[in-house]
Scaffold this motif. Sequence first.
Motif, PDB file in Angstrom:
ATOM      1  N   ASP A 164       0.864  -1.178   0.000  1.00 19.14           N
ATOM      2  CA  ASP A 164       0.000   0.000   0.000  1.00 19.14           C
ATOM      3  C   ASP A 164       0.900   1.226   0.000  1.00 19.14           C
ATOM      4  OD1 ASP A 164      -1.739   2.083   0.459  1.00 19.14           O
ATOM      5  OD2 ASP A 164      -2.919   1.031   1.977  1.00 19.14           O
ATOM      6  N   HIS A 165       1.020   1.865  -1.157  1.00 18.61           N
ATOM      7  CA  HIS A 165       1.883   3.033  -1.282  1.00 18.61           C
ATOM      8  C   HIS A 165       1.101   4.338  -1.219  1.00 18.61           C
ATOM      9  CE1 HIS A 165       4.729   0.002  -3.038  1.00 18.61           C
ATOM     10  NE2 HIS A 165       5.570   0.718  -2.332  1.00 18.61           N
ATOM     11  N   SER A 166      -0.064   4.296  -0.585  1.00 16.76           N
ATOM     12  CA  SER A 166      -0.853   5.522  -0.464  1.00 16.76           C
ATOM     13  C   SER A 166      -0.250   6.427   0.603  1.00 16.76           C
ATOM     14  CB  SER A 166      -2.312   5.191  -0.127  1.00 16.76           C
ATOM     15  OG  SER A 166      -2.394   4.434   1.067  1.00 16.76           O
ATOM     16  N   PRO A 167      -0.542   7.737   0.549  1.00 18.77           N
ATOM     17  CA  PRO A 167       0.061   8.680   1.507  1.00 18.77           C
ATOM     18  C   PRO A 167      -0.313   8.355   2.944  1.00 18.77           C
ATOM     19  CG  PRO A 167      -1.662   9.734   0.185  1.00 18.77           C
ATOM     20  CD  PRO A 167      -1.406   8.415  -0.436  1.00 18.77           C
ATOM     21  N   GLY A 168       0.724   8.398   3.813  1.00 11.32           N
ATOM     22  CA  GLY A 168       0.513   8.130   5.235  1.00 11.32           C
ATOM     23  C   GLY A 168       0.644   6.672   5.606  1.00 11.32           C
ATOM     24  N   GLN A 169       0.891   5.796   4.614  1.00 10.96           N
ATOM     25  CA  GLN A 169       0.991   4.361   4.867  1.00 10.96           C
ATOM     26  C   GLN A 169       2.425   3.865   4.728  1.00 10.96           C
ATOM     27  OE1 GLN A 169      -1.329   1.990   5.808  1.00 10.96           O
ATOM     28  NE2 GLN A 169      -2.629   3.773   6.186  1.00 10.96           N
ATOM     29  N   ARG A 170       2.845   3.029   5.620  1.00 12.28           N
ATOM     30  CA  ARG A 170       4.069   2.238   5.540  1.00 12.28           C
ATOM     31  C   ARG A 170       5.263   3.000   4.981  1.00 12.28           C
ATOM     32  NH1 ARG A 170      -0.231  -1.167   6.060  1.00 12.28           N
ATOM     33  NH2 ARG A 170       0.237  -3.162   7.070  1.00 12.28           N
ATOM     34  N   ARG A 222      -4.740 -21.530  -0.982  1.00 13.16           N
ATOM     35  CA  ARG A 222      -3.945 -22.175  -2.021  1.00 13.16           C
ATOM     36  C   ARG A 222      -2.557 -22.609  -1.536  1.00 13.16           C
ATOM     37  NH1 ARG A 222      -5.745 -20.967  -7.377  1.00 13.16           N
ATOM     38  NH2 ARG A 222      -7.545 -19.567  -7.407  1.00 13.16           N
ATOM     39  N   GLY A 223      -2.170 -22.190  -0.337  1.00 13.34           N
ATOM     40  CA  GLY A 223      -0.843 -22.520   0.173  1.00 13.34           C
ATOM     41  C   GLY A 223       0.268 -21.752  -0.502  1.00 13.34           C
ATOM     42  N   ILE A 224      -0.035 -20.541  -0.994  1.00 13.35           N
ATOM     43  CA  ILE A 224       0.969 -19.688  -1.634  1.00 13.35           C
ATOM     44  C   ILE A 224       1.612 -18.795  -0.583  1.00 13.35           C
ATOM     45  CG2 ILE A 224       1.334 -17.817  -3.298  1.00 13.35           C
ATOM     46  CD1 ILE A 224      -0.996 -18.946  -4.913  1.00 13.35           C
ATOM     47  N   THR A 225       2.927 -18.697  -0.614  1.00  9.38           N
ATOM     48  CA  THR A 225       3.652 -17.878   0.347  1.00  9.38           C
ATOM     49  C   THR A 225       3.228 -16.422   0.217  1.00  9.38           C
ATOM     50  OG1 THR A 225       5.546 -19.370   0.215  1.00  9.38           O
ATOM     51  CG2 THR A 225       5.936 -17.194   1.161  1.00  9.38           C
ATOM     52  N   LEU A 226       2.943 -15.802   1.357  1.00  9.76           N
ATOM     53  CA  LEU A 226       2.465 -14.425   1.405  1.00  9.76           C
ATOM     54  C   LEU A 226       3.494 -13.549   2.104  1.00  9.76           C
ATOM     55  CD1 LEU A 226      -0.073 -12.622   0.795  1.00  9.76           C
ATOM     56  CD2 LEU A 226      -0.780 -13.086   3.165  1.00  9.76           C
ATOM     57  N   ALA A 227       3.713 -12.360   1.554  1.00  5.85           N
ATOM     58  CA  ALA A 227       4.667 -11.411   2.141  1.00  5.85           C
ATOM     59  C   ALA A 227       3.987 -10.079   2.402  1.00  5.85           C
ATOM     60  CB  ALA A 227       5.857 -11.206   1.199  1.00  5.85           C
ATOM     61  N   SER A 228       4.371  -9.460   3.502  1.00  9.21           N
ATOM     62  CA  SER A 228       3.993  -8.074   3.744  1.00  9.21           C
ATOM     63  C   SER A 228       4.995  -7.190   3.026  1.00  9.21           C
ATOM     64  CB  SER A 228       3.988  -7.771   5.240  1.00  9.21           C
ATOM     65  OG  SER A 228       5.308  -7.868   5.768  1.00  9.21           O
ATOM     66  N   HIS A 229       4.745  -5.890   3.023  1.00 10.52           N
ATOM     67  CA  HIS A 229       5.632  -4.981   2.301  1.00 10.52           C
ATOM     68  C   HIS A 229       5.669  -3.636   3.021  1.00 10.52           C
ATOM     69  CE1 HIS A 229       7.768  -3.779  -1.393  1.00 10.52           C
ATOM     70  NE2 HIS A 229       7.194  -2.596  -1.229  1.00 10.52           N
ATOM     71  N   HIS A 236       1.359  -2.771  12.167  1.00  5.38           N
ATOM     72  CA  HIS A 236       1.413  -3.265  10.791  1.00  5.38           C
ATOM     73  C   HIS A 236       1.825  -4.735  10.772  1.00  5.38           C
ATOM     74  CE1 HIS A 236       2.305   1.017   9.049  1.00  5.38           C
ATOM     75  NE2 HIS A 236       1.007   0.811   9.216  1.00  5.38           N
ATOM     76  N   VAL A 237       2.849  -5.066  11.544  1.00  2.45           N
ATOM     77  CA  VAL A 237       3.358  -6.437  11.561  1.00  2.45           C
ATOM     78  C   VAL A 237       2.319  -7.389  12.140  1.00  2.45           C
ATOM     79  CG1 VAL A 237       5.159  -7.963  12.460  1.00  2.45           C
ATOM     80  CG2 VAL A 237       5.746  -5.650  11.702  1.00  2.45           C
ATOM     81  N   GLU A 255      11.718  -1.014  14.695  1.00  2.00           N
ATOM     82  CA  GLU A 255      10.560  -1.520  15.431  1.00  2.00           C
ATOM     83  C   GLU A 255       9.830  -2.594  14.627  1.00  2.00           C
ATOM     84  OE1 GLU A 255       6.080  -0.016  16.806  1.00  2.00           O
ATOM     85  OE2 GLU A 255       7.507   1.417  15.948  1.00  2.00           O
ATOM     86  N   ALA A 256       9.617  -2.347  13.345  1.00  2.00           N
ATOM     87  CA  ALA A 256       8.908  -3.313  12.506  1.00  2.00           C
ATOM     88  C   ALA A 256       9.731  -4.586  12.308  1.00  2.00           C
ATOM     89  CB  ALA A 256       8.560  -2.689  11.158  1.00  2.00           C
ATOM     90  N   ALA A 257      11.039  -4.450  12.148  1.00  2.00           N
ATOM     91  CA  ALA A 257      11.892  -5.631  11.996  1.00  2.00           C
ATOM     92  C   ALA A 257      11.875  -6.474  13.267  1.00  2.00           C
ATOM     93  CB  ALA A 257      13.313  -5.202  11.658  1.00  2.00           C
ATOM     94  N   GLN A 258      11.951  -5.835  14.418  1.00  2.00           N
ATOM     95  CA  GLN A 258      11.911  -6.558  15.687  1.00  2.00           C
ATOM     96  C   GLN A 258      10.575  -7.274  15.871  1.00  2.00           C
ATOM     97  OE1 GLN A 258      12.791  -3.160  18.153  1.00  2.00           O
ATOM     98  NE2 GLN A 258      14.940  -3.768  18.426  1.00  2.00           N
ATOM     99  N   ALA A 259       9.484  -6.594  15.529  1.00  2.00           N
ATOM    100  CA  ALA A 259       8.160  -7.209  15.644  1.00  2.00           C
ATOM    101  C   ALA A 259       8.017  -8.374  14.674  1.00  2.00           C
ATOM    102  CB  ALA A 259       7.085  -6.160  15.380  1.00  2.00           C
TER     103      ALA A 259
END
Length: 378
Positions: A164-170, A222-229, A236-237, A255-259
């Motif tokens: 989600d590359h909208s303003p204010g996100q991630r 479907r058992g497809i690997t899912l990734a956050s971004h 978020h995590v 913080e996000a990496a630790q979570a």
Amino acid sequence: MIINNVKLVLDDEVVAGSLEVADGKIRSFADTPSRQPGALDGDGGWLLPGLVELHTDNLDKFFTPRPKVDWPAHSAMSSHDALMVASGITTVLDAVALGDVRDGGDRLENLDKMIGAIEHSQRLGVNRADHRLHLRCELPHHTTLPLFQQLVGRAGVSLVSLMDHSPGQRQFASIEKYREYYQGKYQLSAEQMAHYEEEQLRLAERWSHPNRQAIAADCRARGITLASHDDATADHVQESHDLGSVIAEFPTTLEAAQASRRHGLQVLMGAPNIVRGGSHSGNVAAHRLAQTGLLDILSSDYYPASLLDAAFRIADDPESGWRLPQAIRLVTRNPARAINLTDRGELAEGRRADLVLAHRIDGQIRVGNVWRQGRQVF
């Protein structure tokens, strides 16, 4: 085939010796030189597993090498494939964007051609690397879910990421950074930028949540690997984990990496971040995550040659505390296992003979030869 006089980068140690290949697989390896006539002399280089790339949009550059230039698909695919193996990459997930952040973007226009080129060249057996699909789902867009539903059943789909590359996100938690990036990318005036920002916020409010839920549910089924971004916060995590994500692509903060680590997600960072010494967009530096033990996978992202370079840089960094085998796992075994490819990614008997011979010349790591399933492709 026997490759002699090499430093074998095994899972947990480096051993001087030789390796034998038969029927496309690693038959055996030894900590002694081979005396068989005809053995290839590795000239003391490092013999590594073939690199596994989970997220590259490199193919885009060859389909649209200049603005408004539409390049023939077979030539674009061939050039992209050649660059992959020249960088030591023998398994590559070509990332295609579903739902552009701006209607009419080159990625949307090229989507069918790129996927068709990947699948056609794989069927013909002309690719040097093993190419698969990574569906990058830009959530705030009405086309995203229909496109995903059309493509997710394709045989080559190995990874899906939610972004989600909208303003204010991630990635763009900072509105200033968002405006700076998109004004520069699309050459927008202040008035045009204000309208664009308003439009993206409206799209995000309407589509992001339902698309996120629907795509994640389909991947779980479907058992497809899912990734956050680009997760930026612990919340978020938590959301990514609850949806079933197992990879955290490019967390933007410590913080996000630790979570991500607490929730069992594998942290993927960009190799260019390592090579350049930091993030080009001001996010957390990948070398900092390596030094704190929070790095699991590297991706070349937009620069294929960065992948092997970054792994050696981590091993060479005295502050990281990493040995070479551990660093090489970031670009071989770890990404392979993350998408359930258990037949490659390490120098072990019975594994695919996807191999890279590299040397350090004038202080730089250079790829000398590459084999895929025992066949020399570079």
